[in-house]
Design a protein around this motif. Structure first.
Motif, short mmCIF file in Angstrom:
data_model
loop_
_atom_site.label_atom_id
_atom_site.label_comp_id
_atom_site.label_asym_id
_atom_site.label_seq_id
_atom_site.Cartn_x
_atom_site.Cartn_y
_atom_site.Cartn_z
N GLY A 1 7.08 95.86 39.46
CA GLY A 1 8.17 94.95 39.16
C GLY A 1 7.77 93.67 38.47
N ARG A 2 6.54 93.24 38.70
CA ARG A 2 6.07 92.00 38.07
C ARG A 2 4.58 92.14 37.78
N THR A 3 4.08 91.26 36.93
CA THR A 3 2.63 91.19 36.73
C THR A 3 1.98 90.68 38.01
N PHE A 4 1.14 91.50 38.56
CA PHE A 4 0.59 91.24 39.88
C PHE A 4 -0.49 90.17 39.87
N GLY A 5 -1.07 89.91 38.72
CA GLY A 5 -2.23 89.05 38.65
C GLY A 5 -1.98 87.61 39.05
N ASN A 6 -0.73 87.15 39.04
CA ASN A 6 -0.42 85.77 39.42
C ASN A 6 -0.01 85.65 40.89
N TYR A 7 -0.17 86.70 41.64
CA TYR A 7 0.32 86.74 43.01
C TYR A 7 -0.83 86.85 44.00
N ALA A 8 -0.76 86.04 45.05
CA ALA A 8 -1.68 86.18 46.18
C ALA A 8 -1.15 87.27 47.11
N VAL A 9 -2.04 87.93 47.82
CA VAL A 9 -1.66 89.05 48.66
C VAL A 9 -2.29 88.91 50.04
N GLY A 10 -1.55 89.29 51.05
CA GLY A 10 -2.08 89.29 52.40
C GLY A 10 -1.74 90.57 53.13
N TRP A 11 -2.61 90.93 54.07
CA TRP A 11 -2.34 92.04 54.98
C TRP A 11 -2.07 91.46 56.36
N PHE A 12 -1.06 92.00 57.00
CA PHE A 12 -0.70 91.61 58.36
C PHE A 12 -0.52 92.88 59.17
N ARG A 13 -0.48 92.73 60.48
CA ARG A 13 -0.22 93.88 61.35
C ARG A 13 0.68 93.46 62.49
N GLN A 14 1.39 94.43 63.00
CA GLN A 14 2.29 94.17 64.10
C GLN A 14 2.28 95.34 65.06
N ALA A 15 1.90 95.05 66.29
CA ALA A 15 1.92 96.06 67.35
C ALA A 15 3.25 95.94 68.10
N PRO A 16 3.67 97.00 68.77
CA PRO A 16 4.95 96.96 69.50
C PRO A 16 5.00 95.81 70.50
N GLY A 17 6.06 95.03 70.44
CA GLY A 17 6.23 93.93 71.38
C GLY A 17 5.46 92.68 71.03
N LYS A 18 4.78 92.70 69.90
CA LYS A 18 3.99 91.53 69.50
C LYS A 18 4.48 90.99 68.16
N GLU A 19 4.08 89.75 67.87
CA GLU A 19 4.44 89.13 66.60
C GLU A 19 3.54 89.66 65.49
N ARG A 20 4.02 89.49 64.27
CA ARG A 20 3.21 89.88 63.11
C ARG A 20 1.98 88.98 63.06
N GLU A 21 0.83 89.60 62.87
CA GLU A 21 -0.46 88.92 62.96
C GLU A 21 -1.20 89.00 61.63
N PHE A 22 -1.78 87.89 61.22
CA PHE A 22 -2.55 87.86 59.99
C PHE A 22 -3.83 88.69 60.14
N VAL A 23 -4.19 89.41 59.07
CA VAL A 23 -5.40 90.23 59.07
C VAL A 23 -6.36 89.75 57.97
N ALA A 24 -5.88 89.73 56.73
CA ALA A 24 -6.75 89.37 55.60
C ALA A 24 -5.90 88.93 54.43
N ALA A 25 -6.49 88.11 53.57
CA ALA A 25 -5.77 87.62 52.39
C ALA A 25 -6.72 87.54 51.21
N VAL A 26 -6.16 87.66 50.02
CA VAL A 26 -6.93 87.52 48.80
C VAL A 26 -6.14 86.65 47.83
N SER A 27 -6.86 85.81 47.11
CA SER A 27 -6.21 84.92 46.15
C SER A 27 -5.76 85.69 44.92
N ALA A 28 -4.99 85.04 44.07
CA ALA A 28 -4.49 85.68 42.86
C ALA A 28 -5.63 86.13 41.95
N SER A 29 -6.69 85.34 41.90
CA SER A 29 -7.82 85.68 41.05
C SER A 29 -8.68 86.79 41.64
#
Length: 127
Positions: free
Chosen positions: A26-54
């Protein structure tokens, strides 16, 4: 508008490995930062890893540092999460999120910072 699709989840024994992928369209991805999160049942969404746009800066939650590696391939509009030495406590639904970055080296670790999300992929680690 950016659409994200996660893949690569599954059932694995403790100590095993998985490779998750987050494919963007949908868009050029190169200008976007990306993160991975996880969520277990009954728990809040938790940060796992992130990468900058570059792709030059990465950041990990302490619980996964040394076991997970995030990387991006902008030619394929994909961000991967290599997961090694998996533990039962890694069991969760894993989501990737993305947002336009203010700076090429900025990463984001709060789910509130992300505008676009995929549908998630389930990771189950058996003991």
């Amino acid at each position: 508008q950016v659409q994200l699709v996660e893949s690569g989840g599954g059932l694995v024994q403790a100590g095993g490995s998985l490779r998750l992928s987050c494919a963007a369209s949908g868009r050029t991805f190169g200008n976007y930062a990306v993160g991975w999160f996880r969520q277990a049942p009954g728990k809040e969404r938790e940060f796992v890893a992130a990468v900058s746009a570059s792709g030059g800066t990465t950041y990990y939650a302490d619980s996964v540092k040394g076991r997970l590696t995030i990387s991006r391939d902008d030619a394929k509009n994909t961000v991967n999460l290599i997961m090694n030495s998996l533990k039962p406590e890694d069991t969760a639904t894993y989501y990737c999120g993305t947002r336009r970055a203010y700076h090429s080296e900025t990463y984001y670790y709060s789910p509130d910072d992300y505008n676009y999300w995929g549908q998630g992929t389930q990771v189950t680690v058996s003991s």
